[in-house]
Design an enzyme around this catalytic site. Sequence first.
Site, PDB file in Angstrom:
ATOM      1  N   GLU A 193       0.950   3.863   1.861  1.00  0.00           N
ATOM      2  CA  GLU A 193       1.474   4.244   3.169  1.00  0.00           C
ATOM      3  C   GLU A 193       2.669   3.382   3.562  1.00  0.00           C
ATOM      4  O   GLU A 193       3.667   3.899   4.075  1.00  0.00           O
ATOM      5  CB  GLU A 193       0.381   4.123   4.248  1.00  0.00           C
ATOM      6  CG  GLU A 193      -0.810   5.011   4.032  1.00  0.00           C
ATOM      7  CD  GLU A 193      -1.949   4.352   3.252  1.00  0.00           C
ATOM      8  OE1 GLU A 193      -3.104   4.740   3.477  1.00  0.00           O
ATOM      9  OE2 GLU A 193      -1.683   3.459   2.420  1.00  0.00           O
TER      10      GLU A 193
ATOM     11  N   CYS B  38      -6.580   2.079   5.173  1.00  0.00           N
ATOM     12  CA  CYS B  38      -7.263   0.839   5.541  1.00  0.00           C
ATOM     13  C   CYS B  38      -6.912   0.483   6.991  1.00  0.00           C
ATOM     14  O   CYS B  38      -6.049   1.105   7.621  1.00  0.00           O
ATOM     15  CB  CYS B  38      -6.863  -0.292   4.590  1.00  0.00           C
ATOM     16  SG  CYS B  38      -5.156  -0.860   4.822  1.00  0.00           S
TER      17      CYS B  38
ATOM     18  N   HIS C  48       0.842  -1.193   0.000  1.00  0.00           N
ATOM     19  CA  HIS C  48       0.000   0.000   0.000  1.00  0.00           C
ATOM     20  C   HIS C  48       0.880   1.247   0.000  1.00  0.00           C
ATOM     21  O   HIS C  48       2.032   1.206   0.433  1.00  0.00           O
ATOM     22  CB  HIS C  48      -0.902   0.020   1.230  1.00  0.00           C
ATOM     23  CG  HIS C  48      -1.993  -0.997   1.180  1.00  0.00           C
ATOM     24  ND1 HIS C  48      -3.122  -0.896   1.951  1.00  0.00           N
ATOM     25  CD2 HIS C  48      -2.141  -2.132   0.446  1.00  0.00           C
ATOM     26  CE1 HIS C  48      -3.920  -1.916   1.708  1.00  0.00           C
ATOM     27  NE2 HIS C  48      -3.329  -2.687   0.798  1.00  0.00           N
TER      28      HIS C  48
ATOM     29  N   CYS D 272      -3.152  -0.204   7.458  1.00  0.00           N
ATOM     30  CA  CYS D 272      -2.312   0.996   7.424  1.00  0.00           C
ATOM     31  C   CYS D 272      -2.587   1.902   8.627  1.00  0.00           C
ATOM     32  O   CYS D 272      -1.653   2.456   9.208  1.00  0.00           O
ATOM     33  CB  CYS D 272      -2.522   1.754   6.122  1.00  0.00           C
ATOM     34  SG  CYS D 272      -1.888   0.859   4.681  1.00  0.00           S
TER      35      CYS D 272
END
Length: 161
Positions: free
Chosen positions: A50, A78, A48, A81
Amino acid sequence: MRHALTLATHALSTLEVPVACLFVHTPTSTILSTGHNDTNRSLLGTRHAEFLAIESILLTHPPDIFADTTLYVTVEPCVMCASALDQLRVRRVVYGCANERFGGCGGAVQVRRGFECVGGVYREEAILLLRRFYVQENGRAPRPAAKGGRELKLVVEPLGG
């Protein structure tokens, strides 16, 4: 946030889910790192935006720098994260659109305890980028769905509407 949207647009052009972020060192207004999703290319669900940006920061800074950072991200982090951001003690998260299925800042569940969260910044632009991704074919998906008949909706409903 404009910079994050530009990065997300680039991610879209590479057939990635258009989610992107940047970490800004709040006292100096310096961008420490940027990232955009890399899950399709890498075939790794943890790549992801992040996580990629966090990884880059940790190569050159001690973890305590996160206490003085603001994360700007196009979509609400999410659960995975948001949990990492909380553990790193990020100061603040500013995001574009909510993530009603997987969001960890209140969109789906609330996992954050230590950081301030501000949503809805450039919300419409973030939603439209996601819509552009989800109407196109994704040959890298485990079970690609035919999307030839889908139509791109350009009108974003107002919040609460």
